[in-house]
Design an enzyme around this catalytic site. Sequence first.
Site, PDB file in Angstrom:
ATOM      1  N   PRO A   2      58.842 -13.747 139.050  1.00 55.46           N
ATOM      2  CA  PRO A   2      58.792 -14.655 140.176  1.00 55.46           C
ATOM      3  C   PRO A   2      58.205 -14.251 141.498  1.00 55.46           C
ATOM      4  O   PRO A   2      58.444 -14.974 142.420  1.00 55.46           O
ATOM      5  CB  PRO A   2      60.247 -14.989 140.425  1.00 55.46           C
ATOM      6  CG  PRO A   2      61.041 -14.003 139.704  1.00 55.46           C
ATOM      7  CD  PRO A   2      60.114 -13.186 138.884  1.00 55.46           C
ATOM      8  N   GLU A   3      57.461 -13.276 141.738  1.00 52.77           N
ATOM      9  CA  GLU A   3      56.843 -13.172 143.060  1.00 52.77           C
ATOM     10  C   GLU A   3      55.416 -13.699 142.958  1.00 52.77           C
ATOM     11  O   GLU A   3      54.961 -14.042 141.868  1.00 52.77           O
ATOM     12  CB  GLU A   3      56.898 -11.732 143.585  1.00 52.77           C
ATOM     13  CG  GLU A   3      58.333 -11.238 143.735  1.00 52.77           C
ATOM     14  CD  GLU A   3      58.446  -9.859 144.337  1.00 52.77           C
ATOM     15  OE1 GLU A   3      57.740  -9.593 145.325  1.00 52.77           O
ATOM     16  OE2 GLU A   3      59.227  -9.048 143.843  1.00 52.77           O
TER      17      GLU A   3
END
Length: 284
Positions: A2-3
């Site tokens: 998720p980044e």
Amino acid sequence: MPELPEVETTRRKIEPLLAGRTILNITHDAPHRYRDTHLAQGRRVSGLSRRGKYLLLHLAAPDAPEEMPHDLELIVHLGMTGGFRLEEGPHTRVTLTTDAGKLYFNDPRRFGKMAVVPAGEYRGMPTLTGMGPEPLGDDFREEEFARLAAQAGAVKPWLLSQKPVSGVGNIYADESLWRARIHPAQTHLTREEAGRLYHAVREVMAEAVEAGGSSLGNGSGNYRQHDGDVGFFQGRHAAYGRGGQPCPRCGTDIRKVVLGQRGTHFCPECQPLRAEGGRQKADG
DNA sequence: AGAGGCCCCTGCCCGC
DNA sequence: TGCGGGCAGGGGCCTC
């Protein structure tokens, strides 16, 4: 995954599977997490974009001409553990059926979210509404970043807020601060510190995107792309996840602490906390 | 206004 | 082996 680098990698990977396709239906069993997905039914995916850690599927009316802008968007946030898969599994939360086949949204922790909204209509989504500039875009400007950084509290939680710049999460915050030689709890950055951090964020993000992101986990395959691909930026982490191991720059053991409820890794030698000594006149 | 705490969830790893 | 505690790449909401 998720980044920003992992979300961007996901966007690039699923674009060929979705662009130009018609969504036949979207099924799930959690209406509060995946809102108004029925509105996507019958729409054509006219493109995929990304804003910070949010994935945006552009949804056009089936008979809309190519040049007409899309009027709906399917917003996808991967949360901590979300990712797309070609096969159904025990953690499949959403099934997306198009005229070309099925794509499954896998999300063990269920922190991921989706919503169909009118294009650009992000009311009720405070993070998206207040999102700072893209770190790799032209709108991300050193002077403005430095101006905000001079007023900020502890720099790492400030970076994670998505306001000064978008897409930075726990890994890339630690890596950027290590590269800029700034303590994660430093407040009120000097102009020089802010300049170093600005360039560190841009460099780290660019390198991580190019590497396909970071694939953590223990080889069990949780953090990978739908086709099984893994990123390889994790092999270049200097600070994140390296508590007790030597700093690649000076050899001092990397220290792990908790800051803002998040695990935080830094080198106590290279990243000393600068005392906020005598007040300086802020006349500029 | 803005910072800090707590919560949402599930799985895995470690120590006892 | 079994179990409790702690930890995990995020963000929203509530409280001071």
